[in-house]
Design an enzyme around this catalytic site. Structure first.
Site, PDB file in Angstrom:
ATOM      1  N   LYS A   1      57.828   1.251  51.827  1.00 15.77           N
ATOM      2  CA  LYS A   1      57.507   2.675  52.079  1.00 15.77           C
ATOM      3  C   LYS A   1      57.043   2.869  53.519  1.00 15.77           C
ATOM      4  O   LYS A   1      57.106   3.986  54.049  1.00 15.77           O
ATOM      5  CB  LYS A   1      56.484   3.206  51.075  1.00 15.77           C
ATOM      6  CG  LYS A   1      55.127   2.498  51.065  1.00 15.77           C
ATOM      7  CD  LYS A   1      54.150   2.935  52.109  1.00 15.77           C
ATOM      8  CE  LYS A   1      52.934   2.046  52.178  1.00 15.77           C
ATOM      9  NZ  LYS A   1      52.002   2.403  53.242  1.00 15.77           N
TER      10      LYS A   1
ATOM     11  N   ASN B   1      51.137   5.061  59.635  1.00 15.22           N
ATOM     12  CA  ASN B   1      52.522   4.878  60.108  1.00 15.22           C
ATOM     13  C   ASN B   1      53.193   6.222  60.334  1.00 15.22           C
ATOM     14  O   ASN B   1      53.912   6.426  61.322  1.00 15.22           O
ATOM     15  CB  ASN B   1      53.326   4.048  59.093  1.00 15.22           C
ATOM     16  CG  ASN B   1      53.005   2.576  59.207  1.00 15.22           C
ATOM     17  OD1 ASN B   1      53.507   1.885  60.103  1.00 15.22           O
ATOM     18  ND2 ASN B   1      52.129   2.081  58.346  1.00 15.22           N
TER      19      ASN B   1
ATOM     20  N   ALA C   1      42.302   3.969  53.453  1.00 16.40           N
ATOM     21  CA  ALA C   1      41.030   3.244  53.496  1.00 16.40           C
ATOM     22  C   ALA C   1      39.831   4.165  53.731  1.00 16.40           C
ATOM     23  O   ALA C   1      38.825   4.076  53.015  1.00 16.40           O
ATOM     24  CB  ALA C   1      41.098   2.167  54.584  1.00 16.40           C
TER      25      ALA C   1
ATOM     26  N   SER D   1      39.131  -8.124  57.723  1.00 19.00           N
ATOM     27  CA  SER D   1      38.023  -7.163  57.823  1.00 19.00           C
ATOM     28  C   SER D   1      38.411  -5.979  58.700  1.00 19.00           C
ATOM     29  O   SER D   1      37.586  -5.457  59.444  1.00 19.00           O
ATOM     30  CB  SER D   1      36.801  -7.865  58.401  1.00 19.00           C
ATOM     31  OG  SER D   1      37.175  -8.472  59.631  1.00 19.00           O
ATOM     32  N   GLY D   2      39.693  -5.578  58.595  1.00 21.05           N
ATOM     33  CA  GLY D   2      40.123  -4.372  59.310  1.00 21.05           C
ATOM     34  C   GLY D   2      39.725  -3.138  58.505  1.00 21.05           C
ATOM     35  O   GLY D   2      38.773  -3.162  57.715  1.00 21.05           O
TER      36      GLY D   2
ATOM     37  N   PHE E   1      49.847 -11.890  60.414  1.00 23.95           N
ATOM     38  CA  PHE E   1      48.889 -12.986  60.607  1.00 23.95           C
ATOM     39  C   PHE E   1      48.813 -13.942  59.419  1.00 23.95           C
ATOM     40  O   PHE E   1      48.120 -14.954  59.483  1.00 23.95           O
ATOM     41  CB  PHE E   1      47.488 -12.415  60.889  1.00 23.95           C
ATOM     42  CG  PHE E   1      47.456 -11.473  62.070  1.00 23.95           C
ATOM     43  CD1 PHE E   1      47.977 -11.855  63.299  1.00 23.95           C
ATOM     44  CD2 PHE E   1      46.924 -10.205  61.946  1.00 23.95           C
ATOM     45  CE1 PHE E   1      47.968 -10.983  64.389  1.00 23.95           C
ATOM     46  CE2 PHE E   1      46.899  -9.327  63.031  1.00 23.95           C
ATOM     47  CZ  PHE E   1      47.424  -9.716  64.251  1.00 23.95           C
TER      48      PHE E   1
HETATM   49  P1  NAD Z   1      43.970  -3.028  60.487  1.00 19.32           P
HETATM   50  O1  NAD Z   1      45.150  -2.157  60.717  1.00 19.32           O
HETATM   51  O2  NAD Z   1      42.640  -2.409  60.578  1.00 19.32           O
HETATM   52  O3  NAD Z   1      44.168  -4.273  61.474  1.00 19.32           O
HETATM   53  C1  NAD Z   1      43.212  -4.829  62.240  1.00 19.32           C
HETATM   54  C2  NAD Z   1      42.748  -6.163  61.713  1.00 19.32           C
HETATM   55  O4  NAD Z   1      43.584  -7.213  62.224  1.00 19.32           O
HETATM   56  C3  NAD Z   1      41.331  -6.448  62.188  1.00 19.32           C
HETATM   57  O5  NAD Z   1      40.557  -6.960  61.142  1.00 19.32           O
HETATM   58  C4  NAD Z   1      41.567  -7.502  63.248  1.00 19.32           C
HETATM   59  O6  NAD Z   1      40.467  -8.360  63.401  1.00 19.32           O
HETATM   60  C5  NAD Z   1      42.729  -8.261  62.657  1.00 19.32           C
HETATM   61  N1  NAD Z   1      43.384  -9.137  63.621  1.00 19.32           N
HETATM   62  C6  NAD Z   1      43.748  -8.863  64.904  1.00 19.32           C
HETATM   63  N2  NAD Z   1      44.306  -9.957  65.487  1.00 19.32           N
HETATM   64  C7  NAD Z   1      44.292 -10.933  64.534  1.00 19.32           C
HETATM   65  C8  NAD Z   1      44.744 -12.270  64.501  1.00 19.32           C
HETATM   66  N3  NAD Z   1      45.336 -12.842  65.543  1.00 19.32           N
HETATM   67  N4  NAD Z   1      44.577 -12.983  63.356  1.00 19.32           N
HETATM   68  C9  NAD Z   1      44.014 -12.421  62.270  1.00 19.32           C
HETATM   69  N5  NAD Z   1      43.566 -11.147  62.234  1.00 19.32           N
HETATM   70  C10 NAD Z   1      43.712 -10.415  63.357  1.00 19.32           C
HETATM   71  O7  NAD Z   1      44.109  -3.753  59.071  1.00 19.32           O
HETATM   72  P2  NAD Z   1      43.909  -3.128  57.615  1.00 19.32           P
HETATM   73  O8  NAD Z   1      43.934  -1.627  57.643  1.00 19.32           O
HETATM   74  O9  NAD Z   1      42.741  -3.796  57.007  1.00 19.32           O
HETATM   75  O10 NAD Z   1      45.258  -3.545  56.874  1.00 19.32           O
HETATM   76  C11 NAD Z   1      45.423  -4.754  56.176  1.00 19.32           C
HETATM   77  C12 NAD Z   1      46.593  -4.589  55.213  1.00 19.32           C
HETATM   78  O11 NAD Z   1      46.266  -3.571  54.269  1.00 19.32           O
HETATM   79  C13 NAD Z   1      47.888  -4.122  55.886  1.00 19.32           C
HETATM   80  O12 NAD Z   1      48.980  -4.802  55.336  1.00 19.32           O
HETATM   81  C14 NAD Z   1      47.977  -2.632  55.535  1.00 19.32           C
HETATM   82  O13 NAD Z   1      49.307  -2.167  55.422  1.00 19.32           O
HETATM   83  C15 NAD Z   1      47.310  -2.614  54.179  1.00 19.32           C
HETATM   84  N6  NAD Z   1      46.711  -1.316  53.803  1.00 19.32           N
HETATM   85  C16 NAD Z   1      46.005  -0.569  54.697  1.00 19.32           C
HETATM   86  C17 NAD Z   1      45.436   0.629  54.294  1.00 19.32           C
HETATM   87  C18 NAD Z   1      44.632   1.490  55.221  1.00 19.32           C
HETATM   88  O14 NAD Z   1      44.392   2.680  54.887  1.00 19.32           O
HETATM   89  N7  NAD Z   1      44.157   0.980  56.354  1.00 19.32           N
HETATM   90  C19 NAD Z   1      45.577   1.055  52.971  1.00 19.32           C
HETATM   91  C20 NAD Z   1      46.302   0.265  52.085  1.00 19.32           C
HETATM   92  C21 NAD Z   1      46.865  -0.923  52.510  1.00 19.32           C
HETATM   93  P1  13P Z   2      49.099   3.108  56.779  1.00 21.12           P
HETATM   94  O1  13P Z   2      49.022   1.666  57.137  1.00 21.12           O
HETATM   95  O2  13P Z   2      50.341   3.800  57.282  1.00 21.12           O
HETATM   96  O3  13P Z   2      47.844   3.874  57.117  1.00 21.12           O
HETATM   97  O4  13P Z   2      49.262   3.181  55.185  1.00 21.12           O
HETATM   98  C1  13P Z   2      48.164   3.052  54.383  1.00 21.12           C
HETATM   99  C2  13P Z   2      48.676   2.961  53.000  1.00 21.12           C
HETATM  100  O5  13P Z   2      49.228   1.954  52.641  1.00 21.12           O
HETATM  101  C3  13P Z   2      48.563   4.160  52.146  1.00 21.12           C
HETATM  102  O6  13P Z   2      48.748   3.842  50.795  1.00 21.12           O
END
Ligand code: NAD
Ligand code: 13P
Length: 394
Positions: A252, A319, A158, A11-12, A102
Site C-alpha cells: 500500500k 508516504n 503513530a 525507536s522511531g 535496516f
Molecule cells: P521512522 O520513520 O521514524 O524511522 C526512523 C528510525 O530509523 C529511527 O528510530 C532511527 O534511529 C532509525 N535508524 C536510522 N538509521 C538507522 C540505521 N542505520 N540502523 C537502524 N536504525 C536506523 O520509523 P518508524 O515510523 O518507527 O517506522 C518503522 C516501521 O513501522 C516502518 O516499516 C513503517 O512503515 C512502519 N509503520 C510506521 C507507522 C507510522 O505512523 N510512523 C505506522 C505503521 C507502521
Molecule cells: P507512513 O509510513 O506513510 O506514515 O504510513 C504509516 C502507516 O503505515 C499507516 O497505516
C-alpha cells in the site's frame, strides 16, 4: 512460573509508539510479563534545552523521545538501550519495528545473541528483495534467527495512537506446532532445539530448527499476544494470514505515493479513489501470483491491514503527504525525505524500487501497471499525466 520478557527493536515514530503501548500492558499484566520493556535505540545526539545529549539518556530521564515522538510521555518502565545485544538479553518476545532497509544488518547482529525459544512480531512495512527472490519481512527474520515471527500491521498513524486516539490493528501469528504441544503439556520441556516440519508462507513444507517455548512460561499464543498489544485505544484482531497482513502493509506504500503524486498534481479525492482501487487490485493480484497456496484475499478486504491501511495511507500518512509535497514543490521525494522528515523514513520509495526490480526480473512488470508507473515517476521517466492511461479501456 517464569514471565515473558519483551524487547522492542527500533525507536522511531512507530517503534516508540508500540514500545509505549506494550510497556503499559506489561505493567498491567505482571502475572504474564516482566514489567520492564527494553527498547533498542539507534544512538544519536539530540539537542534538548540547548544541551547536546544522547537520545537514550534523554528518553531515560525525560521519558520522551524528543526526536521521533515529540510531546508524548512514555511509561517509566520503558528503558532505552543503545546496545542491541543487551536489549534482547533474556527476552522471549522480540518486537521488530524499524525501517525495513535496516533489518538485514539488525538480524546479523542478533544471530546467536537471542534466546533460541524467543518469538518475534514484525511491525515493519516492507519486503526484502534479493535478486529475483521476494520475502515477507517476518519470514526473513524467522529464517535469519531460526525463530518463528508473526506480523502486526493496520491502519495505524503513530502520532494518533501515541495520543491514545482509538484505532484498530491486525496481528498475523501462526502459533508454531511445537508451542501448541507445550500448551497441551506434550512439548519439549527442556527447551531443546528440534527440527520441525511446517509450511512456509508459500505453502511449501520446510524443516526449520525451532526451539519450543519452555513449559514454565505462559504459552506464547494468540491470547498472550492479544493481551500484550491491546489497549483501550488499540483494538487488536488476531488472524493467521501472514501473507495478507504483510503484503497489504508493504505494497500500500507504493499506492500511497501514487495518491500523493495525483493530489500534488491538482486532482482530488475521486482521482485518488481510482488509484486506491487499482492499487488494491494489483496487491491482490501480486499476492495471488506469488503466494497462490496461502493468500486469503478476505484479509485484504476485511482487516485493518487491508483496505483500512490503504485508506489511511492514501489520505493521512507520510508516504502520501510527502510525495504530494514533492510534486507541489517540484522537487524529488528523496529530497523531501532528506529535508522535511527529521530522520524519519518513507518506506514507499524503496518498496517501489524493490518490487519493480523483482517484477522486472520475472518479466511480469507490465501486469502491474500502477506499480510500474510509480517506479517510472520516481525515475523521472514518466509523469503523473500518464496515470489515466492505466484506466482507459479500448
Ligand atoms: P521512522 O520513520 O521514524 O524511522 C526512523 C528510525 O530509523 C529511527 O528510530 C532511527 O534511529 C532509525 N535508524 C536510522 N538509521 C538507522 C540505521 N542505520 N540502523 C537502524 N536504525 C536506523 O520509523 P518508524 O515510523 O518507527 O517506522 C518503522 C516501521 O513501522 C516502518 O516499516 C513503517 O512503515 C512502519 N509503520 C510506521 C507507522 C507510522 O505512523 N510512523 C505506522 C505503521 C507502521
Ligand atoms: P507512513 O509510513 O506513510 O506514515 O504510513 C504509516 C502507516 O503505515 C499507516 O497505516
Amino acid at each position: 512460573r517464569r514471565k515473558h520478557k519483551v524487547a522492542v527493536i527500533g525507536s522511531g515514530n512507530w517503534g516508540t509508539t508500540v514500545a509505549k503501548l506494550v510497556a503499559e500492558s506489561t505493567s498491567e499484566n505482571s502475572d504474564v510479563f516482566e514489567k520492564d520493556v527494553q527498547m533498542w535505540v539507534y544512538e544519536e545526539k539530540v539537542t534538548v534545552d540547548g544541551e547536546t545529549r544522547n537520545l537514550t539518556e534523554v528518553i531515560n530521564t525525560k521519558h520522551q523521545n524528543t526526536k521521533y515522538l515529540q510531546g508524548i510521555n512514555l511509561p517509566t518502565n520503558l528503558v532505552a538501550n543503545p546496545s542491541l545485544v543487551d536489549t534482547v538479553k533474556d527476552a522471549t518476545i522480540l518486537i521488530f519495528n524499524l525501517p525495513h532497509e535496516f533489518i538485514g544488518n539488525i538480524c546479523r547482529q542478533l544471530k546467536g545473541n537471542i534466546l533460541p525459544y524467543s518469538r518475534g512480531i514484525s511491525c515493519i512495512k516492507g519486503v526484502t528483495v534479493t535478486d529475483d527472490k521476494i520475502e515477507l519481512i517476518c519470514e526473513f527474520i524467522g529464517e535469519q534467527l531460526e525463530i518463528y515471527c508473526g506480523a502486526l500491521s493496520g491502519a495505524n498513524i503513530a502520532s494518533e495512537i501515541a495520543n491514545e486516539n482509538w484505532c484498530e490493528t491486525t496481528i498475523a501469528y501462526n502459533t508454531p506446532p511445537c508451542d501448541r504441544h507445550v500448551a497441551n503439556g506434550n512439548g519439549h520441556a527442556n527447551g531443546n532445539g528440534a527440527y520441525e516440519e511446517h509450511r512456509d508462507s508459500r505453502g511449501q513444507i520446510i524443516k526449520t530448527k525451532l526451539t519450543p517455548v519452555p513449559q514454565d512460561y505462559p504459552p506464547l499464543d494468540h491470547d498472550v499476544l492479544h493481551t500484550l498489544f491491546s489497549r483501550p485505544y488499540f483494538t487488536v484482531s488476531m488472524v493467521s494470514d501472514v501473507v495478507g497482513v504483510s503484503l497489504g502493509g508493504a505494497l500500500k506504500n507504493i499506492v500511497a505515493i501514487a495518491c500523493g503524486f495525483v493530489e500534488g498534481h491538482g486532482w482530488n479525492m475521486t482521482a485518488k479513489t481510482a488509484v486506491m482501487r487499482r492499487g488494491m487490485l494489483e496487491i491482490i493480484q501480486f499476492a495471488r501470483e506469488f503466494y497462490p497456496e496461502t493468500i486469503e484475499p478476505a484479509t485484504l478486504w476485511e482487516e485493518s491491514a487491508g483496505w483500512g491501511d490503504m485508506i489511511v495511507s492514501c489520505t493521512a500518512a507520510r508516504n502520501w503527504r510527502y510525495s504530494k509535497m514533492a510534486v507541489e514543490r517540484g522537487v524529488s521525494i528523496q529530497e523531501i525525505e532528506r529535508t522535511e522528515l527529521n530522520g524519519q523514513k518513507l518506506q514507499g520509495i524503496s518498496t517501489s524500487r524493490e518490487v519493480s526490480s523483482f517484477l522486472r526480473a520475472r518479466g511480469v512488470e507490465d501486469k502491474y501497471p500502477l506499480f510500474k508507473l510509480v517506479d517510472g515517476i520516481l525515475d523521472g521517466k514518466v509523469n503523473v499525466n500518464d496515470i489515466p492511461s492505466l484506466f482507459r479501456k479500448n
